[in-house]
Design an enzyme around this catalytic site. Structure first.
Site, PDB file in Angstrom:
ATOM      1  N   CYS A  50       2.097   6.191 -12.399  1.00  0.00           N
ATOM      2  CA  CYS A  50       2.529   5.019 -13.192  1.00  0.00           C
ATOM      3  C   CYS A  50       2.146   5.187 -14.647  1.00  0.00           C
ATOM      4  CB  CYS A  50       1.931   3.746 -12.612  1.00  0.00           C
ATOM      5  SG  CYS A  50       0.142   3.816 -12.424  1.00  0.00           S
ATOM      6  N   GLU A  77       0.423  -4.982 -10.125  1.00  0.00           N
ATOM      7  CA  GLU A  77       0.215  -3.690 -10.804  1.00  0.00           C
ATOM      8  C   GLU A  77       1.546  -2.963 -10.740  1.00  0.00           C
ATOM      9  OE1 GLU A  77      -2.486  -2.518 -12.235  1.00  0.00           O
ATOM     10  OE2 GLU A  77      -4.073  -3.819 -11.502  1.00  0.00           O
TER      11      GLU A  77
HETATM   12  P1  NAD Z   1       8.277  -0.253  -4.593  1.00  0.00           P
HETATM   13  O1  NAD Z   1       8.237  -1.448  -5.465  1.00  0.00           O
HETATM   14  O2  NAD Z   1       9.582   0.253  -4.151  1.00  0.00           O
HETATM   15  O3  NAD Z   1       7.437  -0.511  -3.249  1.00  0.00           O
HETATM   16  C1  NAD Z   1       6.073  -0.876  -3.274  1.00  0.00           C
HETATM   17  C2  NAD Z   1       5.717  -1.550  -1.956  1.00  0.00           C
HETATM   18  O4  NAD Z   1       6.407  -2.792  -1.864  1.00  0.00           O
HETATM   19  C3  NAD Z   1       6.108  -0.761  -0.713  1.00  0.00           C
HETATM   20  O5  NAD Z   1       5.086  -0.876   0.246  1.00  0.00           O
HETATM   21  C4  NAD Z   1       7.376  -1.470  -0.251  1.00  0.00           C
HETATM   22  O6  NAD Z   1       7.639  -1.330   1.124  1.00  0.00           O
HETATM   23  C5  NAD Z   1       7.052  -2.905  -0.592  1.00  0.00           C
HETATM   24  N1  NAD Z   1       8.198  -3.798  -0.745  1.00  0.00           N
HETATM   25  C6  NAD Z   1       9.487  -3.486  -1.026  1.00  0.00           C
HETATM   26  N2  NAD Z   1      10.243  -4.607  -1.088  1.00  0.00           N
HETATM   27  C7  NAD Z   1       9.414  -5.659  -0.863  1.00  0.00           C
HETATM   28  C8  NAD Z   1       9.571  -7.068  -0.816  1.00  0.00           C
HETATM   29  N3  NAD Z   1      10.757  -7.647  -1.028  1.00  0.00           N
HETATM   30  N4  NAD Z   1       8.490  -7.845  -0.566  1.00  0.00           N
HETATM   31  C9  NAD Z   1       7.262  -7.286  -0.386  1.00  0.00           C
HETATM   32  N5  NAD Z   1       7.054  -5.958  -0.405  1.00  0.00           N
HETATM   33  C10 NAD Z   1       8.110  -5.141  -0.648  1.00  0.00           C
HETATM   34  O7  NAD Z   1       7.450   0.875  -5.366  1.00  0.00           O
HETATM   35  P2  NAD Z   1       7.287   2.404  -4.949  1.00  0.00           P
HETATM   36  O8  NAD Z   1       8.575   3.107  -5.179  1.00  0.00           O
HETATM   37  O9  NAD Z   1       6.630   2.490  -3.622  1.00  0.00           O
HETATM   38  O10 NAD Z   1       6.209   2.892  -6.020  1.00  0.00           O
HETATM   39  C11 NAD Z   1       6.511   3.356  -7.293  1.00  0.00           C
HETATM   40  C12 NAD Z   1       6.298   2.276  -8.324  1.00  0.00           C
HETATM   41  O11 NAD Z   1       4.943   1.811  -8.295  1.00  0.00           O
HETATM   42  C13 NAD Z   1       6.494   2.772  -9.742  1.00  0.00           C
HETATM   43  O12 NAD Z   1       7.183   1.802 -10.487  1.00  0.00           O
HETATM   44  C14 NAD Z   1       5.077   2.941 -10.257  1.00  0.00           C
HETATM   45  O13 NAD Z   1       4.954   2.902 -11.666  1.00  0.00           O
HETATM   46  C15 NAD Z   1       4.402   1.800  -9.611  1.00  0.00           C
HETATM   47  N6  NAD Z   1       2.954   1.987  -9.560  1.00  0.00           N
HETATM   48  C16 NAD Z   1       2.157   1.185 -10.323  1.00  0.00           C
HETATM   49  C17 NAD Z   1       0.782   1.392 -10.323  1.00  0.00           C
HETATM   50  C18 NAD Z   1      -0.134   0.514 -11.118  1.00  0.00           C
HETATM   51  O14 NAD Z   1      -1.315   0.487 -10.810  1.00  0.00           O
HETATM   52  N7  NAD Z   1       0.336  -0.192 -12.131  1.00  0.00           N
HETATM   53  C19 NAD Z   1       0.236   2.399  -9.545  1.00  0.00           C
HETATM   54  C20 NAD Z   1       1.084   3.195  -8.791  1.00  0.00           C
HETATM   55  C21 NAD Z   1       2.448   2.977  -8.791  1.00  0.00           C
END
Ligand code: NAD
Length: 514
Positions: free
Chosen positions: A273, A239
């Site tokens: 998002c 997602e």
């Molecule tokens: P992010 O991708 O920076 O982090 C998300 C999660 O992934 C965090 O828990 C982070 O610690 C973890 N993470 C980071 N690097 C990783 C790796 N190499 N392996 C595994 N896990 C890792 O995202 P964010 O800044 O926390 O959130 C914002 C983003 O999320 C935006 O792009 C937003 O659009 C998206 N989002 C999507 C939805 C949806 O349902 N489509 C909902 C909410 C947010």
């Protein structure tokens, strides 16, 4: 110190974006600790999956009641780590309760085994049973730290899985709180465990022997997650981010469309998002729409006051990204009609911003901005609007604004997105029966609805005998490959004419008696 989260060697402290004050101190878990959590969750899953779906549903309903009773406390915890305004923080509990209630009512029915047709094997019985994966790793972002964690835990749990939650490093205290609510509601230790830490912990979790990964976050991290999961062929649900478009037709209610655009672009400080990140407005109503948007956007109050409409961005990195999108668009000829600057003082506030004269060469129109910025683009007609809306790597949601239902539906049908709303935006996420997810760089797989529940079960195909024959006609016979029988079968099932088919059936029966 990096505001939002402070990292030391093996610990992190989450910080309040509004005040900079420490909220909670947590370990950055490494490979060994995460493996231990997965093992503990696996032991709990064995017990949990043995419970009837109805019993699991009742446990989820107890979680719902706890969330409802403790709404204000939960909202305060969300505000402390995200800087959200109180109404938005509390709304996370409403979405969560609605979704848990949906799971309670529907999951036992949706998980029932389904009878399947048996094709040519009329003497057999066939069905599909839905089995849990085992241990699901739920990796979640900071922007909806409560509601997304509840969906990412509640759904796999309803299906009989256990969950290791890896909350964002910006919101570990909210993650911990969610897990505590599930522990109390289900009464099962280690059914939901929390791996606190940053991206390194997320990577360790993927390598720790999960059965399924449910990742919500940015497209950039989603690609890393998918690549890492490939090594063990662990299935992933992604997602990811969005760049939602709204299309305003010449017959739209312009006042309504403008109010809706301002709300959907600035709600959550644009850090949803599904925030509106691009508006395409047909030439005939463009000037009226822009005027109405600017007037409406002037009313939006953003501050650390509880009465503000819009809260803080999560951290300085987000403020810098938003500002750089606006600055670079300006340098390429865009005009800022309102806002366009960070707000000095405590917190990470950015002025509600309206930008025009934009085009698709600008980062502001191509990359996810995730801030309180509404770029508006003039288009000739609906064809151009559709073409530009689809000219994006992302495809999460979109909306169409028109008084003509046929026209709106025609446009909606042409948009390359996971969800579409007519004359509103964002609200599809709050309808638990609707699947939520994207196409392209917005990811794949679905949360919520029947499709979301099915993400967390393996369909197992099941065939049983009905007649107890001593041998089957298609098994090896002395006479060779059985081509005669196969010919009769083809004729019987797909031949032309009733007589020929009956003749083939008799031939088959004769063959079977031999
Ligand atoms: P992010 O991708 O920076 O982090 C998300 C999660 O992934 C965090 O828990 C982070 O610690 C973890 N993470 C980071 N690097 C990783 C790796 N190499 N392996 C595994 N896990 C890792 O995202 P964010 O800044 O926390 O959130 C914002 C983003 O999320 C935006 O792009 C937003 O659009 C998206 N989002 C999507 C939805 C949806 O349902 N489509 C909902 C909410 C947010």
């Amino acid at each position: 110190m990096e505001s939002g989260v402070e990292r030391r060697r093996d610990r992190l402290t989450s910080r309040n974006p509004l005040t900079g004050g420490a909220v909670g101190d947590f370990p950055i878990m490494g490979v060994e600790e995460v493996r231990g959590l997965v093992g503990a969750a696996r032991a709990a899953q064995a017990e949990w999956s043995g419970r009837a779906p109805e019993a699991r549903a009742r446990a989820l309903d107890r979680v719902r009641r706890l969330v409802a009773e403790r709404g204000e406390h939960i909202a305060a915890a969300i505000r402390a780590e995200t800087g959200k305004v109180p109404g938005e923080a509390l709304f996370e509990t409403v979405i969560s309760c609605d979704y848990l209630s949906y799971l309670t009512r529907t999951a036992p029915k949706l998980l029932l085994a389904r009878r399947a047709g048996t094709g040519w094997l009329t003497h057999r019985r066939a069905r599909v049973v839905y089995e849990p994966f085992g241990v699901v790793g739920a990796i979640t972002p900071w922007n909806y730290p409560f509601a997304i964690a509840v969906s990412s835990i509640g759904t796999p749990l309803a299906a009989g899985n256990a969950v290791v939650l890896k909350p964002s490093e910006y919101t570990p205290a909210v993650g911990q709180l969610v897990a505590e609510l599930f522990a109390e509601g289900t009464g099962v230790n280690d059914l939901v465990v929390v791996a606190t830490g940053d991206g390194r912990t997320g990577a360790a979790l993927i390598a720790a022997g999960l059965d399924k990964i449910a990742f919500t976050g940015s497209a950039e991290t989603g690609k890393k997650v998918m690549a890492a999961a490939a090594d063990s062929l662990t299935p992933v649900l992604l997602e990811l981010g969005g760049k939602d478009a709204m299309i305003v037709c010449e017959d739209a209610d312009i006042e309504r469309a403008a109010r809706g655009a301002v709300w959907a672009a600035f709600y959550g400080c644009g850090q949803v998002c599904m925030s509106v990140e691009r508006a395409y407005v047909v030439d005939a109503v463009y000037d009226d729409f822009v005027r109405a948007v600017v007037a409406e956007a002037r009313r939006v109050r953003t501050s650390d006051e509880p009465e503000a409409m819009v809260g803080s961005l999560i951290a300085p990195f987000q403020l810098e990204k938003v500002d750089s999108h606006v600055r670079s668009a300006q340098s390429q000829g865009a005009r800022v009609l309102l806002g366009g600057r960070p707000i000095e003082g405590a917190g990470h506030f950015y002025e509600p911003t309206v930008v025009v004269d934009v085009d698709h060469s600008m980062d502001l129109m191509r990359d996810e901005t995730f801030g309180p910025v509404l770029p508006i683009m003039r288009v000739r007609d609906e064809e151009e609007a559709v073409r530009l809306a689809n000219d994006s790597a992302f495809g999460l949601d979109a909306s169409v604004w028109s008084r003509d239902a046929d026209r709106a539906r025609r446009i909606a049908g042409q948009l390359r997105v996971g969800s579409v709303v007519i004359n509103d935006h964002l609200i599809n996420y709050t309808i638990p029966d609707l699947p939520f997810g994207g196409v392209g760089h917005s990811g794949f797989g679905r949360m919520h609805g029947l499709e979301g529940l099915r993400e967390f079960v393996r369909p197992k195909a099941w065939v049983e005998d009905r007649l107890g024959l001593q041998r089957e006609p298609y098994w090896f016979e002395e006479g060779g490959s059985g081509a005669g029988l196969v010919r009769s079968l083809l004729e019987f099932r797909h031949g032309r004419g009733l007589l020929r088919r009956l003749g083939a059936a008799l031939g088959m029966l004769r063959g079977m008696r031999r």
